[in-house]
Design a protein around this motif. Structure first.
Motif, PDB file in Angstrom:
ATOM      1  N   PHE A  66       0.800  -1.218   0.000  1.00  0.00           N
ATOM      2  CA  PHE A  66       0.000   0.000   0.000  1.00  0.00           C
ATOM      3  C   PHE A  66       0.837   1.274   0.000  1.00  0.00           C
ATOM      4  O   PHE A  66       0.297   2.359  -0.030  1.00  0.00           O
ATOM      5  N   GLY A  67       2.156   1.148   0.061  1.00  0.00           N
ATOM      6  CA  GLY A  67       3.002   2.324  -0.052  1.00  0.00           C
ATOM      7  C   GLY A  67       3.114   3.123   1.238  1.00  0.00           C
ATOM      8  O   GLY A  67       4.214   3.437   1.688  1.00  0.00           O
ATOM      9  N   ARG A  68       1.984   3.439   1.850  1.00  0.00           N
ATOM     10  CA  ARG A  68       1.989   4.261   3.057  1.00  0.00           C
ATOM     11  C   ARG A  68       2.387   3.466   4.292  1.00  0.00           C
ATOM     12  O   ARG A  68       2.589   4.042   5.352  1.00  0.00           O
ATOM     13  N   SER A  69       2.469   2.148   4.177  1.00  0.00           N
ATOM     14  CA  SER A  69       2.722   1.320   5.357  1.00  0.00           C
ATOM     15  C   SER A  69       4.086   0.653   5.298  1.00  0.00           C
ATOM     16  O   SER A  69       4.620   0.360   4.233  1.00  0.00           O
ATOM     17  N   SER A  70       4.636   0.412   6.481  1.00  0.00           N
ATOM     18  CA  SER A  70       5.856  -0.371   6.643  1.00  0.00           C
ATOM     19  C   SER A  70       5.766  -1.013   8.023  1.00  0.00           C
ATOM     20  O   SER A  70       4.813  -0.785   8.768  1.00  0.00           O
ATOM     21  N   TYR A  71       6.778  -1.811   8.376  1.00  0.00           N
ATOM     22  CA  TYR A  71       6.683  -2.569   9.623  1.00  0.00           C
ATOM     23  C   TYR A  71       7.957  -2.465  10.438  1.00  0.00           C
ATOM     24  O   TYR A  71       9.064  -2.378   9.899  1.00  0.00           O
ATOM     25  N   GLU A  72       7.769  -2.473  11.743  1.00  0.00           N
ATOM     26  CA  GLU A  72       8.851  -2.529  12.711  1.00  0.00           C
ATOM     27  C   GLU A  72       8.521  -3.648  13.697  1.00  0.00           C
ATOM     28  O   GLU A  72       7.459  -4.261  13.627  1.00  0.00           O
ATOM     29  N   ASN A  73       9.433  -3.938  14.612  1.00  0.00           N
ATOM     30  CA  ASN A  73       9.148  -4.943  15.630  1.00  0.00           C
ATOM     31  C   ASN A  73       8.049  -4.448  16.567  1.00  0.00           C
ATOM     32  O   ASN A  73       8.030  -3.288  16.972  1.00  0.00           O
ATOM     33  N   ALA A  74       7.136  -5.342  16.905  1.00  0.00           N
ATOM     34  CA  ALA A  74       6.041  -5.006  17.824  1.00  0.00           C
ATOM     35  C   ALA A  74       6.432  -5.385  19.245  1.00  0.00           C
ATOM     36  O   ALA A  74       7.134  -6.376  19.464  1.00  0.00           O
ATOM     37  N   GLU A  75       5.969  -4.600  20.188  1.00  0.00           N
ATOM     38  CA  GLU A  75       6.224  -4.907  21.589  1.00  0.00           C
ATOM     39  C   GLU A  75       5.018  -4.496  22.429  1.00  0.00           C
ATOM     40  O   GLU A  75       4.274  -3.583  22.070  1.00  0.00           O
ATOM     41  N   ARG A  76       4.849  -5.190  23.546  1.00  0.00           N
ATOM     42  CA  ARG A  76       3.697  -4.927  24.418  1.00  0.00           C
ATOM     43  C   ARG A  76       4.070  -5.254  25.853  1.00  0.00           C
ATOM     44  O   ARG A  76       4.629  -6.317  26.129  1.00  0.00           O
ATOM     45  N   PHE A  77       3.752  -4.333  26.745  1.00  0.00           N
ATOM     46  CA  PHE A  77       3.965  -4.550  28.177  1.00  0.00           C
ATOM     47  C   PHE A  77       2.606  -4.553  28.862  1.00  0.00           C
ATOM     48  O   PHE A  77       1.792  -3.646  28.659  1.00  0.00           O
ATOM     49  N   SER A  78       2.356  -5.577  29.690  1.00  0.00           N
ATOM     50  CA  SER A  78       1.072  -5.721  30.370  1.00  0.00           C
ATOM     51  C   SER A  78       1.288  -5.917  31.860  1.00  0.00           C
ATOM     52  O   SER A  78       2.273  -6.532  32.284  1.00  0.00           O
ATOM     53  N   VAL A  79       0.341  -5.424  32.642  1.00  0.00           N
ATOM     54  CA  VAL A  79       0.334  -5.654  34.085  1.00  0.00           C
ATOM     55  C   VAL A  79      -1.119  -5.810  34.518  1.00  0.00           C
ATOM     56  O   VAL A  79      -2.010  -5.152  33.992  1.00  0.00           O
ATOM     57  N   GLY A  80      -1.368  -6.734  35.446  1.00  0.00           N
ATOM     58  CA  GLY A  80      -2.743  -6.962  35.876  1.00  0.00           C
ATOM     59  C   GLY A  80      -2.821  -8.001  36.971  1.00  0.00           C
ATOM     60  O   GLY A  80      -1.815  -8.583  37.388  1.00  0.00           O
ATOM     61  N   GLY A  81      -4.052  -8.244  37.423  1.00  0.00           N
ATOM     62  CA  GLY A  81      -4.240  -9.231  38.473  1.00  0.00           C
ATOM     63  C   GLY A  81      -5.697  -9.347  38.864  1.00  0.00           C
ATOM     64  O   GLY A  81      -6.593  -8.832  38.188  1.00  0.00           O
ATOM     65  N   TYR A  82      -5.941 -10.044  39.985  1.00  0.00           N
ATOM     66  CA  TYR A  82      -7.310 -10.250  40.456  1.00  0.00           C
ATOM     67  C   TYR A  82      -7.350 -10.204  41.986  1.00  0.00           C
ATOM     68  O   TYR A  82      -6.326 -10.287  42.668  1.00  0.00           O
ATOM     69  N   TYR A  83      -8.590 -10.127  42.498  1.00  0.00           N
ATOM     70  CA  TYR A  83      -8.824 -10.171  43.944  1.00  0.00           C
ATOM     71  C   TYR A  83     -10.131 -10.901  44.201  1.00  0.00           C
ATOM     72  O   TYR A  83     -11.141 -10.660  43.527  1.00  0.00           O
ATOM     73  N   ILE A  84     -10.139 -11.828  45.197  1.00  0.00           N
ATOM     74  CA  ILE A  84     -11.335 -12.562  45.601  1.00  0.00           C
ATOM     75  C   ILE A  84     -11.572 -12.304  47.085  1.00  0.00           C
ATOM     76  O   ILE A  84     -10.720 -12.641  47.913  1.00  0.00           O
ATOM     77  N   PRO A  85     -12.718 -11.714  47.458  1.00  0.00           N
ATOM     78  CA  PRO A  85     -12.971 -11.424  48.886  1.00  0.00           C
ATOM     79  C   PRO A  85     -12.940 -12.670  49.764  1.00  0.00           C
ATOM     80  O   PRO A  85     -12.288 -12.691  50.797  1.00  0.00           O
ATOM     81  N   ASP A  86     -13.675 -13.740  49.370  1.00  0.00           N
ATOM     82  CA  ASP A  86     -13.720 -14.956  50.193  1.00  0.00           C
ATOM     83  C   ASP A  86     -14.056 -16.140  49.289  1.00  0.00           C
ATOM     84  O   ASP A  86     -15.221 -16.430  49.027  1.00  0.00           O
TER      85      ASP A  86
END
Length: 438
Positions: free
Chosen positions: A313-333
């Protein structure tokens, strides 16, 4: 048991047809083989997309080593609804879609071995774009671009616990699908317009290996780590293209004439080998069992090697992709059998990264926040088998929401502000129970 596997497999094949029509309203699906889909369950997505976390009652589609931990046979399926606000320097539009996300089955065979299989979209294409070029000295030109289709995958995963704390796993996937890109150009001084339709059919194989390690910190706390690797593989693209002149009637329907097939073989574009990128993922988490968990993960994809000469498409090119994630859960009882709301799992997370796609020379960033709950289903079932009494209580409905921003309006690009609702069902059953009496 064989009958149950056959029924589950049949349901997944029904899902193949649904997946083929699965679309994305994103203009970024215009590039490559479409916009990449999230490859894990609703419960993982609600924790920022973590794949390092695994337990004994949920299937982790992204981490094959986690199958060794399963204690119950688990059926899982997911759907999502996406709402997009599209913004450029000069215009604002909205779009929305509902889509199939995954359908899978995880089976524990023994205390240290489990396997699973399923189907999920790998990428989706779905866009409608239009530009109007007006000139005082020349004709007005209307350009319309549209695309549909995508790539899906069916997979088989296996996980084995080598010794207490250490598990290994592997996933093999078969990728298949098709995409169609269409261009229509109309001028107000010419009766007929020009139409070009490009079609591609895809097939290929992919593999992923994983190593998980889990250890105890003290009597209350434990930690988990994971490392996953996917080597570079090939996606074969069989291509065709036709051009035609068209007449647009009063109902907006296209009446083509002078349809011609483009000779792609002479250009070396009839069949191409596309790169499925090499991927590294590392994660680390800490928590208290059945109470809370917090984890972080980093993923790197070597998308810089991707090149599709058929859809250049001419307008596009590619580089290496990267992603950083952080998360978790909590259960009362977790152990409360009288207080339903105490057993609900509350999840949250966030992520930030670059998709690997560059438009007009600028990288495409993606940032989002996630929230979700896990709602227990079922209840106590009287039986002589103590484990089976409570097996149904581990089934759950997982609902999550996701807010995010992808891209930017700078340098004549599109910014997406998206809101997603993700729903996942996880049903548990007990298989491979040895009978005491025949």
């Amino acid at each position: 048991m064989i009958k149950r596997i056959f029924v589950a497999f049949t349901l997944m094949m029904v899902g193949v047809g649904f997946a083929q029509t699965n679309g994305s309203p994103s203009p970024y699906s215009y590039f490559g083989v479409g916009q990449a889909k999230y490859n894990n369950t609703a419960e993982s997505r609600a924790m920022g997309g973590l794949s390092v976390y695994s337990d004994s009652i949920h299937v982790n589609l992204a981490n094959p080593a986690s199958y060794s931990k399963l204690s119950l046979t688990t059926y899982t399926a997911g759907l999502s609804y996406s709402s997009l606000g599209l913004k450029t320097d000069s215009a604002n539009e909205n779009a929305s879609t509902a889509s199939f996300d995954y359908l899978a089955l995880g089976v524990p065979v023994s205390d240290n071995f489990g396997f699973g299989f399923g189907i999920q979209p790998y990428s989706t294409v779905g866009y409608r774009l239009q530009t109007l070029e007006e000139s005082e000295d020349g004709p007005t030109v209307l350009n319309r671009y549209s695309g549909d289709g995508g790539v899906n995958k069916v997979f088989l995963s296996m996980g084995y616990q080598v010794f207490k704390g250490l598990s290994v796993g592997v996933t093999g996937s078969y990728l298949f699908g098709k995409t169609e890109h269409k261009y229509l150009g109309l001028r107000d001084d010419i009766r007929y317009g020009t139409r070009e339709i490009s079609k591609s059919k895809y097939k290929g194989f992919d593999v992923k290996a994983a190593i998980n390690y889990e250890g105890e910190i003290n009597d209350r706390l434990y930690w988990q780590s994971s490392f996953m690797y996917s080597p570079e593989s090939i996606l074969i693209s069989e291509n065709s293209r036709e051009i035609a002149t068209v007449l647009i009637n009063n109902n907006g329907e296209e009446a083509p004439r002078d349809v011609q097939d483009v000779d792609l073989a002479s250009e070396g574009l009839e069949s191409l080998n596309l790169s499925i990128p090499q991927t590294f993922t590392a994660g680390l988490g800490i928590g208290e069992r059945k109470k809370w968990y917090l984890g972080a993960e980093f993923e790197l994809k070597k998308t810089s090697k991707f090149d599709n000469k058929f859809e250049n498409f001419g307008r596009s090119s590619y580089e290496n992709a990267e992603r950083f994630s952080v998360g978790g859960y909590y259960i009362p009882d977790y152990d409360s059998f009288t207080g339903y709301w105490k057993r609900i799992v509350y999840r949250a997370g966030l992520y930030n990264g670059r998709t690997g796609l560059k438009v007009n020379g600028m990288p495409t960033h993606d940032f989002g926040m996630t929230f979700g709950v896990g709602l227990p289903l079922g209840g106590y079932v009287p039986t002589t088998n103590v484990f089976q009494q409570f097996a149904g209580m581990f089934s759950n409905l997982n609902v999550g929401v996701e807010f995010g921003k992808r891209g930017s309006t700078l340098y004549n690009r599109v910014q997406e502000n998206y809101f997603n609702v993700n729903i996942g069902l996880s049903f548990n059953d007990r298989w491979f129970v040895k009978r005491k009496y025949d």
